[in-house]
Design a protein around this motif. Structure first.
Motif, PDB file in Angstrom:
ATOM      1  N   PHE A 182       1.178  -1.322  -0.099  1.00  0.00           N
ATOM      2  CA  PHE A 182       0.347   0.132  -0.085  1.00  0.00           C
ATOM      3  C   PHE A 182       0.741   1.436  -0.096  1.00  0.00           C
ATOM      4  O   PHE A 182      -0.038   2.211   0.229  1.00  0.00           O
ATOM      5  CB  PHE A 182      -0.979  -0.163   1.433  1.00  0.00           C
ATOM      6  N   GLN A 183       1.897   0.582  -0.362  1.00  0.00           N
ATOM      7  CA  GLN A 183       3.104   2.521  -0.212  1.00  0.00           C
ATOM      8  C   GLN A 183       2.619   3.713  -1.165  1.00  0.00           C
ATOM      9  O   GLN A 183       2.541   4.815  -0.651  1.00  0.00           O
ATOM     10  CB  GLN A 183       4.499   1.960  -0.643  1.00  0.00           C
ATOM     11  N   GLU A 184       1.810   2.967  -2.504  1.00  0.00           N
ATOM     12  CA  GLU A 184       0.863   3.481  -3.449  1.00  0.00           C
ATOM     13  C   GLU A 184       0.090   5.063  -3.075  1.00  0.00           C
ATOM     14  O   GLU A 184       0.073   5.418  -3.271  1.00  0.00           O
ATOM     15  CB  GLU A 184       0.944   3.240  -4.553  1.00  0.00           C
ATOM     16  N   TYR A 185      -0.580   4.046  -1.691  1.00  0.00           N
ATOM     17  CA  TYR A 185      -2.099   5.235  -1.281  1.00  0.00           C
ATOM     18  C   TYR A 185      -1.126   5.396  -0.633  1.00  0.00           C
ATOM     19  O   TYR A 185      -2.047   6.877   0.280  1.00  0.00           O
ATOM     20  CB  TYR A 185      -2.358   3.942  -1.180  1.00  0.00           C
TER      21      TYR A 185
END
Length: 75
Positions: free
Chosen positions: A71-74
C-alpha cells in the motif's frame, strides 16, 4: 429429541413446556410432519475468559503497526 402429535401436545402443553425448559427439544407434528420445535431459550452459562489463557498461542509481530509494502503507493 422427543416427538409428539399436536393433538397430544395440546393436552400436555404444561408438561412439555417444563421438559423444554430443562433443555430437551420437543418436536410437535401434525399428520406425522414436523411443524413446531419447542426448545429452551436459556443459554448455557459460559465461563468468562481468563486473562492470559492464550499466552504462547497468539503472537503479534513487532511491526504490526507498520504500513504494508503493498500500500506504499496510497500513502
Amino acid at each position: 429429541m422427543e416427538t409428539i402429535e399436536i393433538d397430544q401436545a395440546v393436552l400436555h402443553i404444561n408438561q412439555l413446556l417444563e421438559i423444554a425448559a430443562k433443555g430437551k427439544d420437543i418436536i410437535i407434528t401434525k399428520n406425522h410432519q414436523p411443524i413446531v420445535k419447542l426448545s429452551s431459550i436459556k443459554q448455557e452459562k459460559k465461563r468468562s475468559p481468563l486473562f492470559g489463557s492464550d499466552k504462547d498461542i497468539i503472537a503479534i509481530s513487532d511491526n504490526f503497526d507498520e504500513p504494508l509494502d503493498d500500500f506504499q503507493e496510497y500513502i
